[in-house]
Design a protein around this motif. Sequence first.
Motif, PDB file in Angstrom:
ATOM      1  N   THR A 174       0.840  -1.207   0.000  1.00 25.69           N
ATOM      2  CA  THR A 174       0.000   0.000   0.000  1.00 25.69           C
ATOM      3  C   THR A 174       0.869   1.249   0.000  1.00 25.69           C
ATOM      4  O   THR A 174       0.610   2.206  -0.734  1.00 25.69           O
ATOM      5  CB  THR A 174      -0.929   0.007   1.223  1.00 25.69           C
ATOM      6  N   TYR A 175       1.918   1.230   0.803  1.00 24.94           N
ATOM      7  CA  TYR A 175       2.844   2.360   0.851  1.00 24.94           C
ATOM      8  C   TYR A 175       3.499   2.594  -0.507  1.00 24.94           C
ATOM      9  O   TYR A 175       3.545   3.728  -1.005  1.00 24.94           O
ATOM     10  CB  TYR A 175       3.911   2.094   1.916  1.00 24.94           C
ATOM     11  N   LEU A 176       3.985   1.521  -1.128  1.00 24.66           N
ATOM     12  CA  LEU A 176       4.618   1.656  -2.444  1.00 24.66           C
ATOM     13  C   LEU A 176       3.623   2.103  -3.507  1.00 24.66           C
ATOM     14  O   LEU A 176       3.953   2.887  -4.401  1.00 24.66           O
ATOM     15  CB  LEU A 176       5.242   0.320  -2.868  1.00 24.66           C
ATOM     16  N   GLY A 177       2.379   1.605  -3.406  1.00 26.50           N
ATOM     17  CA  GLY A 177       1.401   1.841  -4.461  1.00 26.50           C
ATOM     18  C   GLY A 177       0.721   3.187  -4.425  1.00 26.50           C
ATOM     19  O   GLY A 177       0.229   3.661  -5.450  1.00 26.50           O
ATOM     20  N   ILE A 178       0.710   3.845  -3.257  1.00 23.78           N
ATOM     21  CA  ILE A 178      -0.069   5.077  -3.117  1.00 23.78           C
ATOM     22  C   ILE A 178       0.782   6.342  -3.052  1.00 23.78           C
ATOM     23  O   ILE A 178       0.412   7.378  -3.618  1.00 23.78           O
ATOM     24  CB  ILE A 178      -0.963   5.002  -1.856  1.00 23.78           C
ATOM     25  N   PHE A 179       1.931   6.289  -2.386  1.00 24.58           N
ATOM     26  CA  PHE A 179       2.602   7.521  -1.975  1.00 24.58           C
ATOM     27  C   PHE A 179       3.713   8.010  -2.907  1.00 24.58           C
ATOM     28  O   PHE A 179       4.442   8.931  -2.554  1.00 24.58           O
ATOM     29  CB  PHE A 179       3.154   7.358  -0.556  1.00 24.58           C
ATOM     30  N   ARG A 180       3.845   7.422  -4.085  1.00 23.07           N
ATOM     31  CA  ARG A 180       4.900   7.867  -5.002  1.00 23.07           C
ATOM     32  C   ARG A 180       4.797   9.361  -5.357  1.00 23.07           C
ATOM     33  O   ARG A 180       5.807  10.065  -5.349  1.00 23.07           O
ATOM     34  CB  ARG A 180       4.889   7.033  -6.270  1.00 23.07           C
ATOM     35  N   PRO A 181       3.598   9.894  -5.678  1.00 23.54           N
ATOM     36  CA  PRO A 181       3.522  11.330  -6.001  1.00 23.54           C
ATOM     37  C   PRO A 181       4.017  12.224  -4.868  1.00 23.54           C
ATOM     38  O   PRO A 181       4.682  13.236  -5.108  1.00 23.54           O
ATOM     39  CB  PRO A 181       2.016  11.542  -6.258  1.00 23.54           C
ATOM     40  N   LEU A 182       3.707  11.853  -3.625  1.00 19.91           N
ATOM     41  CA  LEU A 182       4.170  12.634  -2.478  1.00 19.91           C
ATOM     42  C   LEU A 182       5.672  12.515  -2.302  1.00 19.91           C
ATOM     43  O   LEU A 182       6.362  13.513  -2.018  1.00 19.91           O
ATOM     44  CB  LEU A 182       3.446  12.147  -1.215  1.00 19.91           C
ATOM     45  N   ILE A 183       6.209  11.320  -2.488  1.00 18.73           N
ATOM     46  CA  ILE A 183       7.641  11.089  -2.327  1.00 18.73           C
ATOM     47  C   ILE A 183       8.449  11.869  -3.366  1.00 18.73           C
ATOM     48  O   ILE A 183       9.516  12.409  -3.073  1.00 18.73           O
ATOM     49  CB  ILE A 183       7.950   9.584  -2.427  1.00 18.73           C
ATOM     50  N   ARG A 184       7.926  11.967  -4.577  1.00 17.05           N
ATOM     51  CA  ARG A 184       8.633  12.686  -5.645  1.00 17.05           C
ATOM     52  C   ARG A 184       8.662  14.193  -5.410  1.00 17.05           C
ATOM     53  O   ARG A 184       9.446  14.913  -6.028  1.00 17.05           O
ATOM     54  CB  ARG A 184       7.980  12.391  -6.998  1.00 17.05           C
ATOM     55  N   LYS A 185       7.820  14.668  -4.505  1.00 13.61           N
ATOM     56  CA  LYS A 185       7.715  16.115  -4.246  1.00 13.61           C
ATOM     57  C   LYS A 185       8.876  16.628  -3.400  1.00 13.61           C
ATOM     58  O   LYS A 185       9.229  17.809  -3.473  1.00 13.61           O
ATOM     59  CB  LYS A 185       6.382  16.400  -3.548  1.00 13.61           C
ATOM     60  N   TYR A 186       9.476  15.755  -2.596  1.00 10.00           N
ATOM     61  CA  TYR A 186      10.517  16.180  -1.664  1.00 10.00           C
ATOM     62  C   TYR A 186      11.783  15.346  -1.842  1.00 10.00           C
ATOM     63  O   TYR A 186      11.760  14.271  -2.425  1.00 10.00           O
ATOM     64  CB  TYR A 186      10.016  16.050  -0.215  1.00 10.00           C
ATOM     65  N   SER A 187      12.877  15.859  -1.278  1.00 14.00           N
ATOM     66  CA  SER A 187      14.115  15.075  -1.297  1.00 14.00           C
ATOM     67  C   SER A 187      13.948  13.866  -0.382  1.00 14.00           C
ATOM     68  O   SER A 187      13.084  13.843   0.500  1.00 14.00           O
ATOM     69  CB  SER A 187      15.292  15.929  -0.818  1.00 14.00           C
TER      70      SER A 187
END
Length: 307
Positions: A174-187
């Motif tokens: 679930t973590y891998l599948g949902i939060f990529r857009p948020l992760i790409r926003k920050y270092s």
Amino acid sequence: MNKDNKLKGHLASATAYTIFGLNIVFCKDIANASVVPPAALLGIRMCFAALAFWTTGLFMPKEEVDRKDLWKIFIAAMIGLVSTQYSFLIAITMASSIDASIVSALGPVMTMIIAAIFIKEPISGKKAAGVGMSLVGVLTLIFTSLAIGKGKAVGGSEPMGLFLLFVNILSFSTYLGIFRPLIRKYSVVTFMKWMFLFSAIVSLPISLPSFLSIDTAALDLKLVGEIAYLVILATFVSYFLIPIGQQNLRPTLVSMYNYVQPIIAVVISIISGIDTLTWEKALAIVLVFGGVAIVNSSKAAAERTDR
């Protein structure tokens, strides 16, 4: 996305999941020692990584996090760290490492479905075929090892242990599948220092009583070394690398490196002389990485990589 960034994503993911593969073996050994409870390990991991990432952040360019994103990062921390790690640390006390590998094989399939639902990552025929090919490979590897060992590797896992392993892989998928857009926003450092800060705050009340109950006299050098591996490599280093993979690869492709874990277990066994390389195992390894190559070359993934 250029080839250098994709290569960086592949190297980061492969290294992180190699670390995770060894981590299964060490966590089982720590659990068998019955010296450090799962809750105490959770607190040690979360607090050390929070301190490490915030210290690293002091030497990085300052980056502000939008207030509206903090609650999203909190949810990501609860799913991707607290739920994932605590369920595994408890599960491994009741399940074998082989069973953990079997359940983890569901990860890429779960991630593919979750990513399709929440961030609209397409499931092409080629991608599904690649995931299926790797799944066949890892199951071949596992069941070949069980046949050679006459089933002894399973070792009577308890139903609750298997259930918690499922919770573990569902949480991380679930973590891998949902939060990529948020992760790409920050270092990576900015994102992970907040992730681990929230996780440390939540885990402290759970872990402190268990931590205080540890019999330090029973901690030998081997056990301390395994805990150090768990805290430094399997927590700080691996969770530094996973976001790099998430930033540069699609979620399904990152999760497919989960199949590296049982391969690591077999390789360790072969090197240590307690297992041998057979044609079935060689075929399984080819299937696993062949599936990864198919997903990587998926037209749908290539078309959406930069989105």
